[in-house]
Scaffold this motif. Sequence first.
Motif, PDB file in Angstrom:
ATOM      1  N   GLN A 169     -18.633  22.050   5.185  1.00  0.00           N
ATOM      2  CA  GLN A 169     -19.695  21.118   5.574  1.00  0.00           C
ATOM      3  C   GLN A 169     -21.070  21.750   5.381  1.00  0.00           C
ATOM      4  OE1 GLN A 169     -18.457  20.132   9.565  1.00  0.00           O
ATOM      5  NE2 GLN A 169     -17.198  18.423   8.875  1.00  0.00           N
ATOM      6  N   ILE A 202     -21.982  21.443   1.726  1.00  0.00           N
ATOM      7  CA  ILE A 202     -22.333  20.063   1.357  1.00  0.00           C
ATOM      8  C   ILE A 202     -23.694  19.680   1.948  1.00  0.00           C
ATOM      9  CG2 ILE A 202     -21.610  17.625   1.573  1.00  0.00           C
ATOM     10  CD1 ILE A 202     -19.888  19.411  -0.339  1.00  0.00           C
ATOM     11  N   TRP A 245     -21.692  14.004  10.122  1.00  0.00           N
ATOM     12  CA  TRP A 245     -20.266  14.315  10.325  1.00  0.00           C
ATOM     13  C   TRP A 245     -19.826  13.872  11.717  1.00  0.00           C
ATOM     14  CZ3 TRP A 245     -18.140  15.607   5.888  1.00  0.00           C
ATOM     15  CH2 TRP A 245     -18.890  16.318   4.942  1.00  0.00           C
ATOM     16  N   VAL A 248     -13.078  12.394   5.502  1.00  0.00           N
ATOM     17  CA  VAL A 248     -12.606  13.673   4.962  1.00  0.00           C
ATOM     18  C   VAL A 248     -11.457  14.178   5.835  1.00  0.00           C
ATOM     19  CG1 VAL A 248     -13.273  16.094   4.581  1.00  0.00           C
ATOM     20  CG2 VAL A 248     -14.881  14.264   4.037  1.00  0.00           C
ATOM     21  N   CYS A 298     -15.129  17.115  -0.993  1.00  0.00           N
ATOM     22  CA  CYS A 298     -16.374  16.530  -0.463  1.00  0.00           C
ATOM     23  C   CYS A 298     -17.332  16.189  -1.611  1.00  0.00           C
ATOM     24  CB  CYS A 298     -17.046  17.483   0.527  1.00  0.00           C
ATOM     25  SG  CYS A 298     -16.106  17.714   2.038  1.00  0.00           S
TER      26      CYS A 298
END
Length: 421
Positions: free
Chosen positions: A37, A40, A56, A88, A364
Motif C-alpha cells: 500500500q 501504491i 484503504w 484487494v 494493485c
Amino acid sequence: MNAKIEIQQQQVVAPDRPVIPFIEGDGIGKDITAPSQRVIDAAVDRAYGGRRQLLWYEVLAGEKAFRQTGEWLPETTLKAFREYLVGVKGPLQTPVGGGIRSLNVALRQSLDLFVCLRPVRWFKGVPSPIRYPSLVDMHIFRENTEDIYAGIEYMAGEADTRKFRDFLINEMGVDKIRFPESSSFGVKPVSRDGSERLIRAAIQYAVARRLPSVTLVHKGNIMKFTEGAFKNWGYALAEKEFPQQTFTWQQYEKVKEERGKPAADQALADAKKAGKVVIKDVITDAFLQESLLRPYDHSVIATLNLNGDYISDQLAAMVGGIGISPGANINYHSGYAIFEATHGTAPNIAGTGQANPSSLILSCVMLLEYIGWHEAAEKVYDGMEHTFSKRRVTADLFAQMEGATLLSTAEFADEIIRNMH
Ligand code: NAD
C-alpha cells in the motif's frame, strides 16, 4: 462526496478519492500488505500531486476474521466488495474443517467473477529459465466459473456413483467405461453463455489495448463438445460481434480455400496492417510448448478453467515465479473486481520479513489500470524496473541472482519508491 467506484455504460468510473476495501490475508499477507500500500500510495501521490488518493478500508476474511468474528468470510466483507465494486485481497489459507471449501472460490462465486486475468510480463534483471524472457508479454483470460471446477464429482464405490454409472450405461448407452465397478466420475459443464462472456471480455481487452491477437486455447481435439465448442463459439462470436476489429483464422482458411494461400496471406497481412486483432486457436499441449519456444506468437489467451490453471503457473515461472505474478478476478458486466496476490500464505516465511511483495504490488497496479489511473501505474512499473535492474531484491530472487543485494520486504518497498522517477 462520492467515494465509490461505479460502472456507467460498461465503463469503470472512479472518483478522485475512492474507498478500496482490502483483505490483509493470512500468513505473509500481514507482511506484504502495508509495504504494498505504501508503494501504491507513493505512486498515486507522485502522479497526481495530492489530487487523487486511494482510501484503504480493511475488511476481514480468513484467520483474522475467524478470530475476531467467529466467521471465515463475514457477510459485511462481501457487502463491502459489492458496495465499493473494486477491492484487494492478500492470500488466504484454506479453512480446516467448517463449511467453506475455499474462501477464494466463495468470493469468486458470490460476486460471479467470471474472468481470472493474469498479465505475464518480464522485468529486466529478474531470473528466468527461458532464453529470451523479454519477448514474453501475455495476458491470460481464464474462465473462472465452469469446467471441471464446478465440483460435480462422484467417488468410486459410493451409492450415488453407482446410480450415475448405471444411468450412463442403461439410459445413455455408454459402453466405453473401462473399469465400471471402480471408476470415479467428474462432470465438466462448459456453456455457450459462459464461454462467450469470457471470450468477449478477452477480445474487448485486446481491442482496447491494441494487442495483436487472441489465442483460444483448448483441448477440442479430444473434448469436442466442451473444449471444441468453446473454440467454435469463440470464432463465431468474433465474426458476429467484432467484424470490424478482428480477423479470424477461420476467415483465413476460407480465403485460402476459395482463392489460394497467397490471397489468404495477403488478407492476413492487410488485417494486421489495419490494426485488427487476429483470433486464432491452439490445442493446449501445443500451447504449453509454443509459449516456451515462441512466446512472441501469443498475446491475449482465452481459455477454460483447468487449462488456465496450468497455463498461469507455467507462464508465471517463465518470468520469475508466483512471488511476482499479479492477478485479478473480474466481472466485466457488473464491474466487480478483486485484485489479489496469486501466491499462497507461505507459512514457512510468514512474519520473517522475507516475503516478496511484488505479486500484491503488481495486482494493485492492475487495479490502478482498471480504474484508469495509468500515470500512477507507470510510476510503479518504473520503480520496479529500476529496483530489479539494480539487483536489489527479496530472498526468493536473491538466491537466484548473482551479485544481488538482499532486502527485507519493507526495504524492497522503500527501494521501489526511491526508484520512481
Ligand atoms: P504458497 O504459495 O503459500 O507457497 C509456496 C512456496 O512459495 C513456499 O516456499 C513459499 O515460501 C514461497 N512463496 C510464496 N509466496 C511468496 C512470496 N510472496 N515471497 C517469497 N516466497 C513466496 O503455497 P502453499 O504452501 O501450497 O500454500 C499455503 C497456503 O496458502 C494453503 O493454505 C493454501 O490453501 C493457501 N493458498 C492460497 C492462495 C490464495 O489465497 N490465492 C493461493 C494458493 C495457496
